[in-house]
Design an enzyme around this catalytic site. Structure first.
Site, mmCIF file in Angstrom:
data_model
loop_
_atom_site.group_PDB
_atom_site.id
_atom_site.type_symbol
_atom_site.label_atom_id
_atom_site.label_comp_id
_atom_site.label_asym_id
_atom_site.label_seq_id
_atom_site.Cartn_x
_atom_site.Cartn_y
_atom_site.Cartn_z
ATOM 1 N N HIS A 135 -6.139 0.047 2.562
ATOM 2 C CA HIS A 135 -6.110 -0.979 1.518
ATOM 3 C C HIS A 135 -4.796 -1.000 0.753
ATOM 4 O O HIS A 135 -4.151 0.010 0.540
ATOM 5 C CB HIS A 135 -7.298 -0.818 0.556
ATOM 6 C CG HIS A 135 -7.352 0.497 -0.167
ATOM 7 N ND1 HIS A 135 -8.384 0.816 -1.016
ATOM 8 C CD2 HIS A 135 -6.527 1.561 -0.177
ATOM 9 C CE1 HIS A 135 -8.186 2.017 -1.526
ATOM 10 N NE2 HIS A 135 -7.061 2.483 -1.025
ATOM 11 N N ASN A 136 -4.403 -2.222 0.375
ATOM 12 C CA ASN A 136 -3.208 -2.482 -0.440
ATOM 13 C C ASN A 136 -1.894 -2.153 0.259
ATOM 14 O O ASN A 136 -0.838 -2.125 -0.374
ATOM 15 C CB ASN A 136 -3.277 -1.738 -1.779
ATOM 16 C CG ASN A 136 -4.461 -2.163 -2.611
ATOM 17 O OD1 ASN A 136 -5.419 -1.405 -2.761
ATOM 18 N ND2 ASN A 136 -4.444 -3.389 -3.116
#
Length: 342
Positions: free
Chosen positions: A237-238
């Site tokens: 994620h991210n």
């Protein structure tokens, strides 16, 4: 397909030496080529294979033009020319346009789209012209997919994710599943952090089979234009991946790391979380990146193969490196004191 060398050069460029009427049916390797095949030589070490090849014509660099008197196309990068010729000779066989009766579709689609058996497309999706949604694909609500993209069988795209134009997503890929986000409470239990970001993928991206890209926790996970991901890759994620970066199988990027443009990551390499890897960096296969890298170049942190007994002996020494360093410093200090006294 059967075309002449003249037609091929007219479309792809290059310098033709020899008869333009020579007919070409397919691309082949030097060893396997026969009549009607076009082969290429990218490395002079394979000159012997060129001499014995039965190909009707060759793709060569200008420096190699004199290695044969048979018809040849001269190109600055024979391998790149081969790739483009191979695309022309081998276009993907697209399924029939239309929606299979077993598919479940809750969004309006352009008439040019193909949807395979048992595919599911949720509500409020925006699917571009000429897209192919393969059998068993699951497209969540609010997903956007650009024109001319192809999702092979069994691709899963979670809600609200965005995929650009001309994407190729291979079977089993999962786009937008929850990132691995948890907080620990006082009793050492794990508390899930909702992952409310998206995955946003640019144009001309290819994603290999069973590769997973997690949605962001708060912000989006971003994959740039022209990125190529092999099979069995994990993007957490991210993460942000810059344009034209390429990653080989079993590699991965941990959460919130930023990878620049034109980066090359070898197989089974890993990039730890919250790092920055700059543009034009090469990470060798099996390397674990634990610090940010900002200078272009090749980075390697792996062990060469060796007999097991040698490996055991070498690592026995490694375990004693701290003690050996302390002893060396003591000896250096004694030598320095001795020199002062003398």
């Amino acid at each position: 397909m059967e075309i002449s060398l003249g037609e091929l050069v007219g479309r792809l460029g290059g310098e033709l030496v020899g008869d333009p009427a020579v007919s070409i049916k397919q691309i082949a390797t030097l060893d396997k080529a026969g009549e009607g095949d076009l082969a290429f030589l990218a490395n002079p070490r394979y000159r012997a294979a060129l001499e014995s090849s039965q190909a009707s014509a060759f793709i060569l660099s200008p420096k190699a033009a004199g290695l044969t008197d048979r018809p040849r196309i001269l190109a600055a990068d024979p391998y790149l020319y081969f790739a483009r010729a191979a695309q022309w000779f081998n276009p993907p066989k697209r399924p029939a346009i239309g929606i299979h009766p077993s598919a479940v579709v809750a969004s309006p689609l352009p008439a040019s789209v193909s949807v395979g058996p048992n595919a599911v497309i949720g509500e409020n999706c925006d699917i571009g012209e000429n897209c192919v949604i393969g059998p068993g694909c699951l497209i969540g609500d609010g997903v956007q997919i650009g024109a001319d993209s192809w999702l092979h069988a069994g691709v899963k795209i979670y809600a609200a994710c965005v995929i650009g134009a001309r994407a190729i997503v291979h079977s089993g890929a999962v786009i937008g599943s929850d990132g691995f986000g948890f907080a620990r409470d006082g009793d050492k239990h794990w508390v899930k952090i909702p992952q409310i970001g998206r995955v946003v993928i640019g144009d001309d991206v290819e994603i290999g089979a069973n590769t997973t890209i997690d949605r962001g926790a708060l912000d989006d996970t971003l994959i740039g234009n022209g990125v190529k991901l092999d099979n069995l890759i994990q993007i957490a994620h991210n993460v942000q991946v810059g344009d034209d970066t390429i990653m080989a199988g079993h590699s991965g990027i941990a959460g919130s790391s930023h990878v620049g443009r034109r980066v090359m990551v070898g197989g089974q390499a890993g990039i730890a979380g919250h790092l920055v890897v700059g543009d034009d960096i090469v990470v060798s296969a099996g390397t674990i990146v634990t610090k940010s890298l900002d200078k272009p170049g090749v980075y390697t942190a792996m062990l060469p193969q060796m007999p097991h007994a040698d490996w055991v002996r070498n690592f026995a020494h490694l375990r004693r490196l701290d003690a050996m360093a302390d002893r060396l410093r003591e000896l250096e200090k004694k030598l320095a004191d001795k020199k002062e006294k003398s």
